[in-house]
Design a protein around this motif. Structure first.
Motif, mmCIF file in Angstrom:
data_model
loop_
_atom_site.group_PDB
_atom_site.id
_atom_site.type_symbol
_atom_site.label_atom_id
_atom_site.label_comp_id
_atom_site.label_asym_id
_atom_site.label_seq_id
_atom_site.Cartn_x
_atom_site.Cartn_y
_atom_site.Cartn_z
ATOM 1 N N UNK A 288 -60.617 20.864 52.484
ATOM 2 C CA UNK A 288 -61.711 19.974 52.881
ATOM 3 C C UNK A 288 -62.938 20.087 51.968
ATOM 4 N N UNK B 56 -65.168 22.172 52.328
ATOM 5 C CA UNK B 56 -66.254 22.675 53.177
ATOM 6 C C UNK B 56 -65.605 23.488 54.282
ATOM 7 N N UNK C 269 -67.638 24.147 57.270
ATOM 8 C CA UNK C 269 -68.583 24.095 58.378
ATOM 9 C C UNK C 269 -68.822 22.639 58.765
ATOM 10 N N UNK C 270 -68.743 22.372 60.060
ATOM 11 C CA UNK C 270 -68.942 21.008 60.562
ATOM 12 C C UNK C 270 -70.416 20.622 60.515
ATOM 13 N N UNK C 271 -70.679 19.388 60.131
ATOM 14 C CA UNK C 271 -72.040 18.859 60.166
ATOM 15 C C UNK C 271 -72.096 17.837 61.302
ATOM 16 N N UNK C 272 -72.816 18.153 62.383
ATOM 17 C CA UNK C 272 -72.849 17.215 63.513
ATOM 18 C C UNK C 272 -73.532 15.907 63.131
ATOM 19 N N UNK D 105 -66.534 24.669 63.423
ATOM 20 C CA UNK D 105 -65.599 23.701 62.839
ATOM 21 C C UNK D 105 -65.648 22.321 63.484
ATOM 22 N N UNK D 106 -66.472 22.162 64.535
ATOM 23 C CA UNK D 106 -66.589 20.838 65.150
ATOM 24 C C UNK D 106 -65.390 20.501 66.023
ATOM 25 N N UNK E 221 -59.981 18.262 60.979
ATOM 26 C CA UNK E 221 -60.961 18.984 61.806
ATOM 27 C C UNK E 221 -62.397 18.601 61.429
ATOM 28 N N UNK E 222 -63.321 18.838 62.329
ATOM 29 C CA UNK E 222 -64.740 18.557 62.047
ATOM 30 C C UNK E 222 -65.170 17.298 62.762
ATOM 31 N N UNK E 223 -65.284 16.216 61.996
ATOM 32 C CA UNK E 223 -65.617 14.929 62.618
ATOM 33 C C UNK E 223 -64.375 14.299 63.243
ATOM 34 N N UNK F 174 -61.591 13.644 53.425
ATOM 35 C CA UNK F 174 -62.207 14.831 54.024
ATOM 36 C C UNK F 174 -62.923 14.479 55.322
ATOM 37 N N UNK F 175 -62.771 15.364 56.294
ATOM 38 C CA UNK F 175 -63.355 15.088 57.607
ATOM 39 C C UNK F 175 -64.402 16.133 57.984
ATOM 40 N N UNK F 176 -64.586 17.130 57.117
ATOM 41 C CA UNK F 176 -65.460 18.258 57.440
ATOM 42 C C UNK F 176 -66.547 18.395 56.375
ATOM 43 N N UNK F 177 -67.748 18.827 56.799
ATOM 44 C CA UNK F 177 -68.807 19.118 55.836
ATOM 45 C C UNK F 177 -69.761 17.959 55.614
ATOM 46 N N UNK F 178 -69.457 16.812 56.195
ATOM 47 C CA UNK F 178 -70.347 15.647 56.139
ATOM 48 C C UNK F 178 -70.431 15.089 57.547
ATOM 49 N N UNK F 179 -71.620 14.613 57.924
ATOM 50 C CA UNK F 179 -71.746 13.975 59.234
ATOM 51 C C UNK F 179 -70.955 12.668 59.229
ATOM 52 N N UNK F 180 -70.468 12.259 60.383
ATOM 53 C CA UNK F 180 -69.671 11.038 60.484
ATOM 54 C C UNK F 180 -70.336 9.842 59.823
ATOM 55 N N UNK F 181 -71.630 9.658 60.109
ATOM 56 C CA UNK F 181 -72.307 8.475 59.550
ATOM 57 C C UNK F 181 -72.395 8.555 58.024
#
Lengths: 165, 351
Positions: free
Chosen positions: A107, A109, A111-114, B159-160, B169-171, B225-232
């Motif tokens: 990925x 990254x 760490x999740x960014x909300x 990890x969201x 995972x994530x968003x 990629x689904x992790x490390x960036x906000x959805x928007x």
């Protein structure tokens, strides 16, 4: 006992191997420095670093062994590497030290960014751990808040599984 | 059940969205699972049924803008043909329709669909015509938040949102667009485009697999990629990348037209499609791509955009049989397909 080459405080539990100009270079790190500070992540993106070696190098004390199973669903790390699928939400917490470098590699990254308006939450497993810590440290207001959060989870239908200690 | 009528054909395939001359449709998909349950690959029938009933219950109070609730389709109650129609409309995945406990929730206009017990327990999908990922994302989130108030989504502070495969995972967000890229294909610059996109964390694949011709120069482009960036931010980055792709696509198309070979190919394609008595799916997709290109470049008289978009779906094997109301062998389908295309193109206006 070898100390971590990064912090020099904690015992080294991980070694990372890199081939530089045909020379094998090894570094001994503690898991915290290797994972928490993101030291391993960017390095793993570099083709010189070999993930498999890193995974094998994780000491038994620092991470679950590949044959260790998720206490909630029984999936082993070997099962995961065969199929690519985890068995349940709890697998993430159980295999976290093994998963983070792999996730970082895939990925870019770990760490999740909300998003906007998304309140960061905690999983029941994390809440449980924090609750135990709060009780141990006699922070009873925090403990009550955590218990409420756990109750809320249960009311929405989520079952909370405890990791056997 | 008339799954082959209305719905998607008149909503997100209606072809009236932004940048409709390069982008057919936009889709955002959110992967979610419930805390306390195994992921679908590891759960038993009892758990799968419980998850489905919890999601159906939580969704039952939801209404679309026109006040309609979601339809609940238990996949095993449908005929194989009906299930295949859902796949051809991109409402359910090939994997989903095979699941013994698969349930599909579907809005009246078929822009919102929720696959229950696919690879993840929930896959919330929202479609929009043209390039409109922002709206699709906003609407998917709105439905997501409705469920979130009622269901314990599996979430980890680091990890969201947790998914069966760590690649989501994530968003849990996959934002994708269906693009028509004949300019890139005919100038042999598609490969270079794919490399450029992959460097930006974006992947593309042919609509029905990798063969470009068989899929009518249609490509599904999505974030990897689904992790490390906000959805928007994922959505904004995709939107920006796709605008650049479409701009480049247009300069390639115009250059091709000026070279002078395109006009004849377009008219020949139009001639075959309006006169053929039997046509395979692959040939039809290839020629329809040229006709679409001809309309976009004003080589052909205008055709309603919805007509060409609908044809992408309506000439598929299960769809043809559902429209005919009978099972057909491949030769019969080739004849039905040719008839349908003739009717639609000639009724559409160009002659």
């Amino acid at each position: 006992m070898t100390l971590c080459e990064e912090c020099g405080i904690r015992p080294a539990s991980v070694y990372v191997t890199r081939i530089v100009n045909g020379q094998k270079v090894e570094r001994h790190l503690c898991t915290q420095c290797a994972l928490e500070k993101g030291d391993i992540g960017p390095l793993l993106q570099n083709p010189g670093w070999i993930l498999q070696e890193f995974l094998q190098a994780l000491s038994p004390a620092a991470a679950p062994r590949p044959e260790s199973r998720c206490p909630s669903c029984g999936l082993s790390w070997t099962d995961f590497t065969r199929t690519g699928f985890l068995g349940c939400p709890h697998c993430y917490e159980h295999f976290l030290p093994l998963l983070l470098p792999a996730i970082q590699r895939v990925q870019g990254a770990d760490r999740h960014v909300p998003g906007k308006g998304e309140a960061p939450e905690k999983s029941p497993g994390e809440l449980e751990k924090e609750l135990q810590r709060a009780i141990r440290e006699e922070r009873y207001e925090d403990a009550a808040r955590l218990r409420d959060a756990m109750r809320q989870h249960r009311e929405k239908g989520g079952e909370i599984r405890r990791e056997p200690s | 059940m008339n799954l082959h009528e209305g719905g998607a054909l008149t909503s997100w395939l209606a072809g009236e969205g932004p940048l409709g001359d390069g982008v057919i449709s936009s889709r955002t998909r959110l992967a979610r699972n419930l805390e306390g349950f195994f992921f679908p690959t590891r759960m038993d029938g009892k758990q799968a049924e419980k998850v489905a009933s919890m999601v159906v219950e939580a969704a039952s109070s939801w209404r679309d803008e026109r006040g309609h609730p979601l339809r609940v389709l238990t996949l095993q109650d449908l005929t194989p043909l009906e299930r295949q129609v859902l796949v051809e409309k991109h409402l359910a995945s090939p994997l989903h329709i095979q699941q013994p406990y698969g349930v599909l929730l579907l809005s009246e206009d078929e822009t919102l669909s929720v696959m229950i017990n696919e690879e993840d327990q929930l896959r919330i999908q929202k479609m929009a015509p043209g390039l409109n990922l922002e709206e699709a994302y906003r609407e998917a989130l709105r439905f997501h938040d409705h469920l979130k108030e009622r269901l314990p989504f599996a979430y980890h502070s680091r990890l969201g949102y947790l998914t069966a495969h760590p690649a989501n995972v994530g968003t849990g967000l996959r934002a994708s667009v269906l693009c028509h890229l004949p300019g890139h294909v005919y100038t042999q610059t598609l490969e270079a485009l794919l490399v450029q996109l992959s460097q930006r964390g974006i992947t593309a694949r042919g609509l029905y697999g990798e063969g470009s011709q068989a899929s009518g120069n249609l490509y599904q482009i999505s974030n990897s990629r689904t992790l490390g960036l906000a959805g928007e931010d994922i959505v904004a980055a995709m939107d920006q990348a796709i605008r650049q792709v479409v701009q480049r696509e247009w300069s390639l198309r115009e250059a091709l037209l000026q070279e002078g070979q395109l006009e004849d190919r377009i008219w020949r394609a139009y001639g075959i499609l309006t006169h053929a008595r039997s046509i395979s799916s692959g040939e039809a997709m290839e020629l329809l791509s040229l006709v679409r290109l001809g309309v976009d470049l004003h080589v052909l008289p205008p055709l309603p955009p919805r007509l060409l978009n609908q044809l992408i779906v309506r000439i598929r094997p299960a769809f043809l049989q559902a429209q005919a109301g009978e099972a057909q062998d491949p030769l019969q389908r080739d004849r039905s397909r040719a008839r349908l295309i003739r009717q639609m193109l000639t009724q559409g206006g160009a002659a």
